[in-house]
Design a protein around this motif. Structure first.
Motif, mmCIF file in Angstrom:
data_model
loop_
_atom_site.group_PDB
_atom_site.id
_atom_site.type_symbol
_atom_site.label_atom_id
_atom_site.label_comp_id
_atom_site.label_asym_id
_atom_site.label_seq_id
_atom_site.Cartn_x
_atom_site.Cartn_y
_atom_site.Cartn_z
ATOM 1 N N ALA A 93 -56.460 -3.850 -64.717
ATOM 2 C CA ALA A 93 -57.228 -5.098 -64.620
ATOM 3 C C ALA A 93 -56.444 -6.219 -63.952
ATOM 4 N N ILE A 94 -55.158 -6.304 -64.205
ATOM 5 C CA ILE A 94 -54.396 -7.450 -63.715
ATOM 6 C C ILE A 94 -54.401 -7.532 -62.184
ATOM 7 N N PRO A 95 -54.113 -6.454 -61.436
ATOM 8 C CA PRO A 95 -54.193 -6.582 -59.972
ATOM 9 C C PRO A 95 -55.610 -6.880 -59.483
ATOM 10 N N SER A 96 -56.612 -6.287 -60.157
ATOM 11 C CA SER A 96 -57.993 -6.506 -59.727
ATOM 12 C C SER A 96 -58.403 -7.957 -59.927
ATOM 13 N N LEU A 97 -58.115 -8.519 -61.110
ATOM 14 C CA LEU A 97 -58.473 -9.906 -61.374
ATOM 15 C C LEU A 97 -57.697 -10.861 -60.469
ATOM 16 N N THR A 98 -56.435 -10.548 -60.236
ATOM 17 C CA THR A 98 -55.626 -11.414 -59.382
ATOM 18 C C THR A 98 -56.179 -11.468 -57.970
ATOM 19 N N THR A 99 -56.526 -10.319 -57.429
ATOM 20 C CA THR A 99 -57.042 -10.270 -56.061
ATOM 21 C C THR A 99 -58.357 -11.019 -55.931
ATOM 22 N N ARG A 100 -59.177 -10.979 -56.977
ATOM 23 C CA ARG A 100 -60.490 -11.627 -56.911
ATOM 24 C C ARG A 100 -60.453 -13.113 -57.258
ATOM 25 N N SER A 101 -59.281 -13.641 -57.656
ATOM 26 C CA SER A 101 -59.223 -15.055 -58.054
ATOM 27 C C SER A 101 -58.193 -15.860 -57.272
ATOM 28 N N ILE A 102 -56.978 -15.335 -57.127
ATOM 29 C CA ILE A 102 -55.942 -16.113 -56.441
ATOM 30 C C ILE A 102 -55.263 -15.321 -55.329
ATOM 31 N N GLY A 103 -55.898 -14.265 -54.884
ATOM 32 C CA GLY A 103 -55.364 -13.532 -53.747
ATOM 33 C C GLY A 103 -54.585 -12.306 -54.157
ATOM 34 N N PRO A 104 -54.127 -11.509 -53.177
ATOM 35 C CA PRO A 104 -53.395 -10.273 -53.478
ATOM 36 C C PRO A 104 -52.157 -10.531 -54.318
ATOM 37 N N LEU A 105 -51.895 -9.598 -55.229
ATOM 38 C CA LEU A 105 -50.770 -9.750 -56.145
ATOM 39 C C LEU A 105 -49.441 -9.816 -55.407
ATOM 40 N N ALA A 106 -49.317 -9.100 -54.318
ATOM 41 C CA ALA A 106 -48.057 -9.062 -53.581
ATOM 42 C C ALA A 106 -47.739 -10.386 -52.902
ATOM 43 N N ASN A 107 -48.736 -11.241 -52.718
ATOM 44 C CA ASN A 107 -48.522 -12.494 -51.994
ATOM 45 C C ASN A 107 -48.276 -13.694 -52.904
ATOM 46 N N LEU A 108 -48.275 -13.484 -54.225
ATOM 47 C CA LEU A 108 -48.177 -14.623 -55.128
ATOM 48 C C LEU A 108 -46.870 -15.376 -54.979
ATOM 49 N N ASN A 109 -45.776 -14.649 -54.778
ATOM 50 C CA ASN A 109 -44.461 -15.287 -54.705
ATOM 51 C C ASN A 109 -44.039 -15.623 -53.285
ATOM 52 N N ASP A 110 -44.923 -15.440 -52.346
ATOM 53 C CA ASP A 110 -44.618 -15.748 -50.945
ATOM 54 C C ASP A 110 -45.403 -16.981 -50.530
ATOM 55 N N PRO A 111 -44.727 -18.134 -50.368
ATOM 56 C CA PRO A 111 -45.463 -19.363 -50.027
ATOM 57 C C PRO A 111 -46.162 -19.284 -48.683
ATOM 58 N N ASP A 112 -45.676 -18.443 -47.785
ATOM 59 C CA ASP A 112 -46.300 -18.335 -46.466
ATOM 60 C C ASP A 112 -47.610 -17.552 -46.523
ATOM 61 N N LYS A 113 -47.733 -16.663 -47.488
ATOM 62 C CA LYS A 113 -48.923 -15.824 -47.569
ATOM 63 C C LYS A 113 -49.868 -16.231 -48.691
ATOM 64 N N GLY A 114 -49.433 -17.126 -49.564
ATOM 65 C CA GLY A 114 -50.273 -17.553 -50.671
ATOM 66 C C GLY A 114 -51.486 -18.333 -50.190
ATOM 67 N N ILE A 115 -52.541 -18.287 -50.961
ATOM 68 C CA ILE A 115 -53.772 -18.966 -50.562
ATOM 69 C C ILE A 115 -53.771 -20.386 -51.099
ATOM 70 N N THR A 116 -54.567 -21.230 -50.489
ATOM 71 C CA THR A 116 -54.681 -22.623 -50.901
ATOM 72 C C THR A 116 -55.627 -22.739 -52.099
ATOM 73 N N PRO A 117 -55.597 -23.874 -52.787
ATOM 74 C CA PRO A 117 -56.547 -24.077 -53.904
ATOM 75 C C PRO A 117 -57.998 -23.970 -53.447
ATOM 76 N N GLN A 118 -58.294 -24.452 -52.232
ATOM 77 C CA GLN A 118 -59.669 -24.346 -51.731
ATOM 78 C C GLN A 118 -60.083 -22.887 -51.557
ATOM 79 N N GLU A 119 -59.145 -22.076 -51.031
ATOM 80 C CA GLU A 119 -59.451 -20.653 -50.860
ATOM 81 C C GLU A 119 -59.589 -19.949 -52.208
ATOM 82 N N SER A 120 -58.771 -20.376 -53.181
ATOM 83 C CA SER A 120 -58.885 -19.795 -54.522
ATOM 84 C C SER A 120 -60.234 -20.135 -55.143
ATOM 85 N N THR A 121 -60.683 -21.373 -54.948
ATOM 86 C CA THR A 121 -61.993 -21.761 -55.468
ATOM 87 C C THR A 121 -63.096 -20.936 -54.842
#
Length: 1013
Positions: A93-121
Motif C-alpha cells: 500500500a505505501i508505494p501505491s498511496l505515495t505515487t497517487r498522492s505525492i509522486g513516485p516513492l523514489a523521487n521523494l528525497n530528490d528535490p529536482d524530481k519532487g513534485i510541487t504542492p500544486q501538482e500534489s493537489t
C-alpha cells in the motif's frame, strides 16, 4: 475466493490441516481478505469490485470481533500468518498511496524530481475516490493490529510483530501520513476536512499501535526509540559533534545496536510459534511465505547454526559490573563488557547534567552582580536588537556583561561566586548561524520522525504521541534494573535530550500546549508534565531550558511552557511535601536554584531594560521609533515573567522552600520590577474623563441619535474622528497583572517565621529597606486598572513591613513629614477670590453662582469639577463610617466596615472641617502632612495613644486588639500614600483654585477609594 497462489480454498484448507494447526474461521476469512487486498494494490492478480466488496466486509467484521471478542483477539494475535499478511499489505500500500498522492516513492528525497504542492493537489484530486477507499481499509487493518496487542500476554504478539517486521511498515506509514499532510495544498479543489480526515485518522491509529507495541517491552522501546531519534539527516548534521556537549550520535547509534543484539531473545512462547510456522508452513512453500531473515532477531526461529548468535545468556541473571576496556579492538566485545546501553550517552550526561547534581558547586550570583547586569542591559538594549543577534562569544553566559565594563573586582568575584557558570550551564549554546532557524513556530526544517506530528494533529488526536514519549522515558516506581544496574528509562530519557530529534520533538510538544491553550486538567498537559518530570529526574531540565532558548526572545514560548509545567510539578509536591533531607527535596531545590539564576541574571535585567526604555520614551528623553521590539515580543516577555512569578508564588507557600527565596534575596528582583513598572508604565484609571478642551466643536455638535440614518457616516459638517489604533505601540505595553503577583510574593516573604504570628520577618524587612522598596510599595497604593487589587495586596505588605520594625516605622514617618504641604489659603482669601470671580462673571454675588474647583481623584483620569461650599453654608448630612466594635449598626461585631463611598464624585461637596466624614483623624493629619502615629506596633507603638481613633466620636467602642489597630493604621497609611501620590502636580503648575482645594479633594478621594475596588 482464490488464494494468492492460485489454489482454490479447498486445497488451501487441506494444506493447512497438514500443518497440524487448524485455522479458525476468523483466521481463514481475515487472511484470505488480506491476500486479495494485496492483489488489489499490486494489480496482481486483477481484483474486481465485487471481490473487493467481500474483502471490505471480511475486514470490517474482523475489526468488530477484535473489539468485542477476547478469544478472537487472542487467537489472531498468536497467528504468525496474520502478522506476515499485515506486513505484506502495508508494504504494497505505501508505494501505491505515495505515487497517487505525492509522486513516485523514489523521487521523494530528490528535490529536482519532487513534485510541487500544486501538482500534489492535482494528483490527490484525480485519485481521491480510490485513495479514500484504500485508506479506509488501511485504517481498519491498523486498528486490528492495534487491538491484537491488547491481550493477557502482550509480549507474544509484540515479538511476532517484530519478527514479521510490521514495525518497519508502521514507520513507513507514519512517514507517508506526515508527507501527505504537511504538503502545502493550494486552492480549494478539495475540502480541507475531506483532504486530511482519513490521513490523520491513519496517523493516529499508527501512533496508538506503536504505543501498544512498546508497552512494557524494553527491547521494543529501544528499537522504536533508536529509529525515531537516530534520524539519518540528523546524524549527518551532528557527525562532527555538536555544541550541546560534544555528543557523537554515530558512536551512540552503534552502541545501541550492539545492546539490541545482546538483548534480541524473544519470549519462549513466541519463539515456539515462529519455529512451528517456519517448519510446518514456510518450509513447504505455503503462503504467506518465509519470515524475513533480519538480523539480529532471525536466530530466534532459524535452525541452530544458521546465523551467528551474540545474544546474552538469558538464563544467567548474575549482576555485572560495567567495565570499559579502552584498548579493546572489537567494538561489540567492548560494549558487552561495559554492559550498559551506551557509554557515549553516559559520558555526555555526566558532562551536561546540572553541575550541582552531586553538590552545590555553582553559587547564586550576588545582588551586586544583578545590579551591574541590569545596567549593562539598559546600556546595550538598543544595540542588542539593532545588530544581528548576539553571537556566542559576545553573548556568553548569564554572567557576561555583553560588552559593558565589569565592575571593580569582578574577576575575583566571578572566581568565588560562579565564574565557571559559563562552562557548567553552557549558556552560549546557540551559534550565530542557527539564530534565524526559529523552529519554535513550526517554520523551517525539523529533524525526526515524530517532530512534525504536533503540527498536524489536534489535542484529542495527539494523545498517543505523548503516551509513547512518557512510556519510553518516565521511570515509574518499582522499575526493574538491568543486570548492569541500569535504569533503561533514564537512559532513554538521556538519549532523548542528547539527540537533536529528541530536542526538536520536546520543543514542539511544549509549544503545542501554548498554541492550543491547554488547561492543567487536560490529559495532554498532565502527560507533558510527566515528561518534564522524567527529564527532571535525570537533572536535565537546565540543559533543556538552554536548548529551548531563542536569542531574539527574552524567554521563548517553549521555555514559558516548561516553567508552567515545572510549577505544576512543584505545586503537586506542596500537597505532600517530601522531607527536607530527602533526595527528592534536594533535587527540587537544585532545579529552583538554576531557574532563579536565570531569573536574576537574564530575565529581570532584560525586562528591566525594556521598562527603562519605556520610561525614557514616556519622559520624552527617547524617540519611540528607537524601541527595539514589537508588541508580540513584549507579550512573550510578560508571559515569561508571569510564569516565573507563578513559580515563585508556589515556592513561597511552604516555609521549607520560602527560606531559599529569602536566602537568595529575591526581594531585590521583585522591587526592581516594581520600580521599572512605576517609571515606565502610567497608571490606568478606572474612569476616563472626556477631554473637551482640545476640540471646541465637540461642545457644539450633539452626539448622533441612534435613529439618525446618517449616524456613523462622514460628512462635511460632521467629520468622523479617526479610528482608534488596533493595538497600543510596543513602548506603551502595560505589563498588566505583574504588580499584583509581585506584591503577593512580597506579602508571603514578609510573613512571620514559622510558628509565630508576629512580628513580620525581620530579614525581609531589612532587605526591602536596604533596596529602597518602601517608595515602590507606597506607589502601588494608587489605583491602577492594569493591576487591579494591587492596593489590597500592598496593604498586607505594609502591615508586615511595619510590624515589629522600628526602622520601617521611622522611615515612613519621615517620608510623610518631608512631603510639601498643599497650597492652603485663609478663608478670607478664599471668600475674596470667590466674590471676585462672581463679579467678574456678571453675577449678583457669590450665592448667585456656585463656585467649582478641579481636583484629582484616585482611579479617575484627569480632573474632576466639584462645587465649593461657601463660608457659612450648612454642612450636608453624610453617613458616618461603621467601626468594628461599635455597639450599634450592622457593622458591629468582628468585621471592620470601610467608609461609605462617594455618592456622586462629580457633584460632591468638598469640605475640610467636617469631623464626621471619612477617616477624621487622617484628614486632621493631612493638613500638616504628618503620618498618624502607629498604634500598638512593635517598633512604633509608644509614640501616642490617640492614633486613628482620636477623631472618633464613639466613646463606647471597646478597645481593639493590637492586630486590628495595626491593620487599620496600615489602611490609613495606604490612603495617605495614595493622597500624596495623587497630590503631585500635573503637566504645568496647579491653578490657584486647584491648590486651594488640595486638602479637601484628597479627603473626598480617599473616602471614595473603596467604591472602585
Amino acid at each position: 475466493m482464490a488464494s494468492s497462489t492460485g489454489l482454490p480454498p479447498e486445497m488451501a484448507t487441506a494444506d493447512t490441516a497438514e500443518s497440524k494447526r487448524p485455522l479458525s474461521i476468523e483466521e481463514l476469512c481475515f487472511t484470505s481478505a488480506m491476500s486479495c487486498f494485496e492483489g488489489w494494490l499490486k494489480l496482481d492478480p486483477a481484483i474486481g469490485p465485487r471481490t473487493m466488496a467481500y474483502v471490505t466486509k471480511f475486514i470490517s467484521r474482523t475489526l468488530e470481533k477484535t473489539h468485542n471478542l477476547k478469544d478472537v483477539r487472542e487467537t489472531l494475535s498468536r497467528s504468525v500468518e496474520v502478522w506476515i499478511w499485515l506486513t505484506r499489505d502495508f508494504a504494497a500500500a505505501i508505494p501505491s498511496l505515495t505515487t497517487r498522492s505525492i509522486g513516485p516513492l523514489a523521487n521523494l528525497n530528490d528535490p529536482d524530481k519532487g513534485i510541487t504542492p500544486q501538482e500534489s493537489t492535482a494528483l490527490i484530486t484525480k485519485n481521491y475516490p480510490s485513495l479514500k477507499e484504500d485508506l479506509q481499509l488501511l485504517i481498519k487493518l491498523m486498528h486490528i493490529a492495534r487491538n491484537l496487542l491488547v491481550v493477557p500476554e502482550p509480549e507474544i504478539p509484540q515479538d511476532l510483530c517484530a519478527a514479521a517486521q510490521f514495525d518497519q511498515m508502521l514507520y513507513q506509514t507514519i512517514i507517508l501520513c506526515i508527507n501527505v499532510t504537511s504538503k502545502a495544498y493550494d486552492g480549494d479543489v478539495l475540502e480541507e476536512a475531506a483532504r486530511l480526515k482519513l490521513n490523520k485518522k491513519l496517523l493516529v491509529t499508527c501512533l496508538q499501535q506503536a504505543h501498544n507495541w512498546i508497552a512494557k517491552n524494553d527491547r521494543n522501546k529501544m528499537a522504536f526509540w533508536s529509529t525515531v531519534l537516530f534520524d539519518d539527516d540528523a546524524l549527518s548534521d551532528e557527525s562532527d559533534g555538536n555544541a550541546y556537549g560534544e555528543f557523537r550520535p554515530d558512536i551512540a547509534k552503534t552502541e545501541v545496536e550492539n545492546w539490541f543484539e545482546r538483548n534480541s531473545r524473544f519470549c519462549d512462547k513466541a519463539r515456539q510459534l515462529l519455529i512451528d510456522y517456519e517448519e510446518n508452513l514456510a518450509a513447504k512453500g505455503l503462503p504467506p511465505g518465509h519470515l524475513p531473515r533480519i538480523s539480529p532477531l532471525a536466530w530466534n526461529w532459524l535452525p541452530e547454526g544458521t546465523v551467528r548468535v551474540r545474544a546474552d545468556d538469558f538464563d544467567n541473571t548474575t549482576k555485572i559490573t560495567p567495565l570499559w576496556k579502552e584498548d579493546e579492538p572489537d567494538k561489540f566485545e567492548q560494549d558487552k563488557a561495559y554492559g550498559r546501553v551506551s557509554r557515549e550517552v553516559d559520558t555526555w550526561w555526566l558532562k551536561i547534567r546540572d553541575p550541582n547534581y552531586d553538590g552545590w558547586v555553582v553559587p547564586m550570583p550576588t545582588v551586586e552582580f544583578a545590579q551591574q547586569r541590569t545596567e549593562n542591559c539598559k546600556a546595550n538594549l538598543v544595540n542588542r536588537y539593532a545588530h544581528s543577534y548576539r553571537t556566542a562569544e559576545h553573548e556568553g553566559s548569564v554572567h557576561s556583561t555583553e560588552g559593558g565594563p565589569l565592575p571593580e573586582g569582578a574577576t575575583d568575584q566571578e572566581g568565588k561566586e560562579g565564574g565557571h557558570y559559563v562552562h557548567d550551564y553552557n549558556d552560549d549554546m546557540i551559534e550565530e548561524e542557527d539564530i534565524d532557524d526559529d523552529d519554535s513556530y513550526g517554520e523551517g526544517p525539523m529533524n525526526g520522525l515524530l517532530t512534525e506530528v504536533p503540527n498536524i494533529l489536534d489535542p484529542k488526536q495527539i494523545e498517543a504521541l505523548h503516551m509513547i514519549v512518557k512510556s519510553c522515558i518516565l521511570d515509574n516506581a518499582g522499575l526493574v534494573l538491568s543486570k548492569a544496574g541500569e535504569n533503561l528509562q533514564k537512559t532513554r530519557c538521556r538519549m532523548f535530550m542528547a539527540m537533536e530529534c529528541g530536542r526538536s520533538l520536546l520543543r514542539e510538544i511544549l509549544v503545542f500546549i501554548a498554541v492550543w491553550e491547554k488547561s492543567e486538567q487536560s490529559l495532554i498537559f498532565q502527560l507533558t508534565t510527566q515528561i518534564v518530570e522524567a527529564i527532571h529526574h535525570s537533572a536535565l531540565v537546565p540543559y533543556a531550558w538552554q536548548s529551548l532558548r531563542i536569542p531574539k526572545d527574552i524567554i521563548s514560548p517553549a521555555q514559558t511552557v516548561l516553567l508552567r509545567l515545572v510549577n505544576t510539578m512543584c505545586r503537586a509536591r506542596n500537597n505532600d511535601p517530601p522531607p527536607v533531607e530527602s533526595k527528592e527535596h534536594i533535587r527540587d531545590a537544585k532545579l529552583l536554584h538554576f531557574l532563579f539564576i536565570q531569573f536574576r541574571s537574564r530575565i529581570v535585567p532584560e525586562c528591566a531594560a525594556l521598562m527603562h526604555l519605556q520610561a525614557q520614551i514616556r519622559n520624552d528623553l527617547c524617540d519611540p521609533a528607537d524601541f527595539p521590539v514589537d508588541s508580540w515580543d513584549m507579550e512573550r516577555a510578560k508571559d515569561g515573567i508571569q510564569q516565573f512569578l507563578e513559580l515563585l508564588t508556589t515556592v513561597n507557600e511552604l516555609p521549607e522552600t520560602r527560606r531559599y527565596l529569602i536566602e537568595w534575596e529575591a526581594t531585590y528582583e521583585l522591587l526592581t520590577l516594581l520600580k521599572g513598572l512605576e517609571a515606565g508604565v502610567p497608571k490606568k484609571p478606572m474612569v476616563e474623563m472626556p477631554n473637551r478642551s482640545n476640540n471646541p466643536r465637540q461642545h457644539q455638535q450633539p452626539p448622533p441619535h441612534p435613529d439618525d440614518p446618517d449616524a456613523g457616516y462622514d460628512s462635511e459638517d460632521h467629520p468622523l474622528a479617526p479610528p482608534p489604533p488596533l493595538e497600543e505601540p510596543a513602548h506603551k505595553y502595560p505589563w498588566a497583572g505583574i504588580k499584583g503577583q509581585i506584591l503577593h510574593i512580597l506579602a508571603g516573604l514578609l510573613q512571620p517565621p514559622p510558628g509565630r504570628s508576629s512580628p513580620g520577618n525581620p530579614e525581609v524587612q531589612s532587605q526591602i529597606l536596604r533596596h529602597n522598596g518602601v517608595i515602590s510599595l507606597l506607589n502601588c497604593c494608587v489605583y491602577d486598572d492594569h493591576n487591579r487589587y494591587a492596593r489590597e495586596r500592598v496593604q498586607i505588605c505594609l502591615k508586615w513591613l511595619m510590624d515589629g520594625s522600628d526602622e520601617a516605622n521611622k522611615y515612613l514617618r519621615e517620608l510623610i513629614a518631608m512631603s510639601p504641604p498643599p497650597n492652603l489659603r485663609a478663608p478670607q482669601q478664599q471668600q475674596q477670590t470667590t466674590q471676585a470671580q462672581g463679579s467678574g462673571s456678571g453675577t449678583a454675588g457669590p450665592a448667585a453662582q456656585p463656585q467649582t474647583a478641579s481636583l484629582r481623584i484616585d482611579g479617575i483620569a484627569g480632573e474632576v469639577k466639584v462645587r465649593l461650599r461657601a463660608p457659612g453654608e450648612a454642612i450636608p448630612q453624610q453617613p458616618r463610617p461603621l467601626i468594628s466594635g461599635s455597639s450599634s449598626g450592622p457593622g458591629s461585631g468582628t468585621g471592620r466596615a470601610l467608609p461609605p463611598p462617594l455618592a456622586n464624585t462629580t457633584t460632591a461637596t468638598a469640605t475640610a472641617d467636617d469631623p464626621g466624614y471619612g477617616y477624621s483623624n487622617a484628614q486632621r493629619y493631612s493638613g500638616s502632612n504628618v503620618l498618624p502615629p502607629i498604634q500598638g506596633g512593635g517598633g512604633g507603638g509608644g509614640e501616642g495613644s490617640d492614633g486613628v481613633r482620636a477623631g472618633s466620636s464613639s466613646s463606647s467602642m471597646p478597645p481593639r486588639s493590637r492586630p486590628e489597630e495595626l491593620l487599620r493604621d496600615i489602611i490609613t497609611l495606604a490612603d495617605e500614600a495614595a493622597r500624596l501620590a495623587m497630590g503631585r502636580p500635573l503637566e504645568g503648575d496647579e491653578t490657584e483654585e486647584e491648590g486651594e482645594e488640595g486638602e479637601e479633594e484628597e479627603g473626598e478621594g480617599e473616602g471614595g477609594e473603596d467604591d472602585f475596588m
